[in-house]
Design an enzyme around this catalytic site. Sequence first.
Site, mmCIF file in Angstrom:
data_model
loop_
_atom_site.group_PDB
_atom_site.id
_atom_site.type_symbol
_atom_site.label_atom_id
_atom_site.label_comp_id
_atom_site.label_asym_id
_atom_site.label_seq_id
_atom_site.Cartn_x
_atom_site.Cartn_y
_atom_site.Cartn_z
ATOM 1 N N THR A 46 6.097 29.962 -4.509
ATOM 2 C CA THR A 46 7.027 30.282 -4.054
ATOM 3 C C THR A 46 8.074 31.484 -4.277
ATOM 4 O O THR A 46 8.732 32.148 -3.588
ATOM 5 C CB THR A 46 8.882 28.775 -4.734
ATOM 6 N N SER A 72 8.039 27.065 5.345
ATOM 7 C CA SER A 72 8.221 26.974 4.038
ATOM 8 C C SER A 72 6.487 27.305 3.018
ATOM 9 O O SER A 72 5.761 27.987 3.883
ATOM 10 C CB SER A 72 8.121 25.781 3.673
ATOM 11 N N THR A 73 6.944 28.132 1.591
ATOM 12 C CA THR A 73 6.362 28.313 0.949
ATOM 13 C C THR A 73 4.730 27.620 0.816
ATOM 14 O O THR A 73 3.658 27.883 0.801
ATOM 15 C CB THR A 73 6.134 28.183 -0.488
ATOM 16 N N ASN A 74 4.497 25.387 1.147
ATOM 17 C CA ASN A 74 3.279 24.959 1.165
ATOM 18 C C ASN A 74 3.042 25.867 2.281
ATOM 19 O O ASN A 74 1.760 24.445 2.108
ATOM 20 C CB ASN A 74 4.294 23.755 1.028
ATOM 21 N N THR A 131 -45.950 29.899 -14.331
ATOM 22 C CA THR A 131 -44.699 28.551 -14.300
ATOM 23 C C THR A 131 -44.656 27.911 -16.004
ATOM 24 O O THR A 131 -45.664 28.303 -16.149
ATOM 25 C CB THR A 131 -45.434 27.688 -13.826
ATOM 26 N N SER A 176 -29.645 52.875 -25.510
ATOM 27 C CA SER A 176 -29.573 53.170 -27.079
ATOM 28 C C SER A 176 -29.102 54.156 -27.761
ATOM 29 O O SER A 176 -28.959 55.303 -26.915
ATOM 30 C CB SER A 176 -30.685 52.547 -27.549
ATOM 31 N N SER A 177 -27.582 53.815 -28.368
ATOM 32 C CA SER A 177 -27.270 54.968 -29.241
ATOM 33 C C SER A 177 -27.984 55.264 -29.971
ATOM 34 O O SER A 177 -27.506 56.271 -30.239
ATOM 35 C CB SER A 177 -25.575 54.563 -29.575
#
Length: 469
Positions: free
Chosen positions: A108, A147-149, A194, A325-326
């Site tokens: 609404t 309507s909102t609906n 597999t 990587s840092s």
Amino acid sequence: MDTSSGVASSRTEKDYVGEVTIPRDKLYGVNSVRGRDNLSVSTQTVGHHAEFVKAFAHVKWAAALANRDRGVIGAPVCDAIAQACKDLVDGRFRDSLIVDLMEGSGGTSTNMNFNEVIANRAQEILGSPAGSYDVVHPNDHVNRSQSTNDAYPSAQKIAIYEMLAPLIEALGELASTFDAKAKAFFDILHLGRTCLQDAQPMRLGHVFEGYAALTHRLKAELVAVRNKLLTLPLGGTAIGTGFGAPEGYRAAVYAHLAELTGVHYVAPDNPFDAMQNMDTFSRVSAELRTCATALAKIAADLTVLSSGPVGGLGELRLPEAQAGSSIMPGKVNPVLPMAMIQLSFAVVGNDVTVAQAVQYGELEINHFEPVVASRVFDSIHLLTQGIQRFNTKCVAGITADRERNESHLLASMAVATALVPRLGYAKVSQLARQSVAEQRSLVEILGESGILSREDTLAAIQKSSVPAF
């Protein structure tokens, strides 16, 4: 209120709760303010997604034209509403769409936000001040015969229908990339596995054929479920009876909606079903979840096949997107596949939310549409952006290490399967046990014993790697 310039910088509107002050340059009204102040919980407003704004504007625009046709609003008011809706479609005034996308009023507040913005813009077009609603009223004119609906879920379906188009296109492009890789890698011998154990000889191209077929199928399923969004509840008004809309309105509103959007939306076979149930959104969300998890499986495969490059399989090389990587120099991570896997977690979570919201509709309507809209919009955005990047920044640049693929195959017990038709199960089993005991490849043992030359063994492997159908 600053009036030093001679023009008020704000206006006042009131409802049964009290008065609110609204900036003069904003088009929302008191209902929008209540919705914002009471129900803001997320980081996005209803104006965040352009497709949703356009969809709602098209619903209101088509309704105005239908109401004019049925004689319940005049042509000048209709024209002003139409121009206001066009402004929204063109991207204007989205800063006045202030209600939270996750608002809990059952839609609404969202509907009234659009009604007020359109009404106030129409007032301006007709020469009246915003907020007075003396010429164009949010409820009596903009929301007439709705309507909102029925307006909200209709706009929601239209928005999702539009949002799915780029995702479907992205899936098609990814499928084409997999097709191209399947052809490029077709003649590379590959060790099929597999349960993460050596299994049978195959071609690397066959792996990518499988990825391509899956992606084409994901696209086709999304196209199919997208078409389910073409049925709207528009015209059902509050609960499906159509009360509040004049005779002939429903046919007129769908005709105008088709003209405005270029899409042939249709009324439901049963209006009460359309108002009560949101299973279509559940189906759409389920396909989005399936798409996300299926592509995450492919992404996981790529991380395994490209692992290493020394301590892993190293059979594929992914484009080096960024440092991994840092602290570890030279390390490069499969960040694009990792991102696809990560976003799949979010899409799965979104789907759980949608399933819960669809389940908890009550009696004649479902008032949890805002969270469904929010989660489905999010899933579509994540997948569209993720797939585009996965395709262009990762899959398109994949290369194969032919030597490593073939050496892994020739050194494995998977060769034994290829030899059974020629040497028999018992003989191959004996040779396989010898290979394990001596830690030498079957190819080497066969050549030394004179049972099969290397060339004959490779020919048997090549033959077994081609599908027999």
